[in-house]
Design an enzyme around this catalytic site. Structure first.
Site, PDB file in Angstrom:
ATOM      1  CB  CYS A 176      -0.844   0.268   1.429  1.00  0.00           C
ATOM      2  SG  CYS A 176      -2.147   1.194   0.863  1.00  0.00           S
ATOM      3  CG  ASP A 181      -5.987  -1.110  -5.436  1.00  0.00           C
ATOM      4  OD1 ASP A 181      -6.741  -0.022  -5.398  1.00  0.00           O
ATOM      5  OD2 ASP A 181      -5.517  -1.566  -5.804  1.00  0.00           O
ATOM      6  CG  HIS A 205      -6.028  -1.035  -2.558  1.00  0.00           C
ATOM      7  ND1 HIS A 205      -5.117  -0.921  -3.098  1.00  0.00           N
ATOM      8  CD2 HIS A 205      -5.610  -0.860  -0.291  1.00  0.00           C
ATOM      9  CE1 HIS A 205      -4.276  -0.002  -1.914  1.00  0.00           C
ATOM     10  NE2 HIS A 205      -4.277  -0.005  -1.072  1.00  0.00           N
TER      11      HIS A 205
END
Length: 247
Positions: A120, A177, A209
């Protein structure tokens, strides 16, 4: 979190990391990985991923973004997550990373034997740092590639430095995502190709995600997680050890 085998290393500028070393000496060529997590900071999931790398013979430094503050920020809602991300100063994190890399050199790990590995926002930092340091390689799990705006804390996004990358880059993204669009991925890879930068990027169908986070059943995708991890090990082993094997 069992910390009996984890050492905290602190640096003069205030940076700190958790250091995990392989338990047993092996014949595997030594290599060093700096791991960077999501905005949640250091948690059991991130330490488990670091332990998994140690099991493959890597020394791992887990950068603690919030070591100075003593605690991670409140990320209990999407709005608070956004505030926490915006507040984290990219310049400070990259300076902390640079200090860890210099320390790794004093421990016998030249940059060619060091990998960057981020999840991330940590993936974003892995990509950004790849334009600053000629490390052995870098791995980006679903890091943001572009910012909605540039600020003092976030002056450059990975798309801004794509043509300056100094190291091979591996990226993993899901096609669900919500934070990184396919257009952003295509724009980033177009710049990499134009500049003839070595990269590999994989899109995992049906994966949202943070699909690697097994402690969040709603978003965890076991097949994508397993495939991405195997590719990551192959990538690290090749670029840091010259061996495609996973040991």
């Amino acid at each position: 979190m069992n910390s009996s085998d984890i050492e905290r290393v602190s640096f003069p500028n205030g940076a700190s990391c958790l250091l995990l070393r392989p338990v047993q000496a092996t014949q595997i060529a030594p290599a060093f990985v700096v791991m960077m997590g999501a905005i949640a900071g250091v948690n059991d999931y991130l330490v488990a991923r670091a332990r998994a790398l140690c099991a493959n013979g890597y020394t791992v430094a887990v950068l603690d973004y919030f070591g100075r503050e003593g605690a991670a920020p409140d990320i209990s809602t999407p709005e608070r997550i956004g505030v926490a991300v915006a507040a984290l100063d990219d310049r400070r994190v990259l300076a902390d990373l640079g200090e860890i890399l210099e320390w790794a050199r004093t421990q016998g790990f030249p940059l060619s034997k060091v990998g960057l590995f981020g999840f991330c926002i940590g993936g974003t930092y892995a990509a950004l740092a790849s334009a600053q340091h000629a490390v052995g390689c870098a791995v980006d799990y679903y890091g943001q590639l572009n910012y909605a705006s540039r600020t003092e804390r976030k002056p450059l996004a990975p798309v801004d430095v794509a043509e300056s990358l100094k190291t091979p880059l591996l990226c993993h993204y899901g096609d669900w995502d919500r934070l990184v669009s396919r257009e952003e991925i295509d724009g980033f890879t177009s710049k990499l190709r134009t500049a003839q930068k070595p990269y590999e990027l994989f899109i995992y169908n049906g994966a949202p995600h943070a699909f690697d986070e097994w402690f969040r059943p709603a978003i965890f995708r076991p097949a994508a997680s397993s495939a991405a991890w195997q590719r990551t090990l192959n990538f690290l082993n090749w670029h840091l050890r010259g061996d495609i094997g996973t040991h």
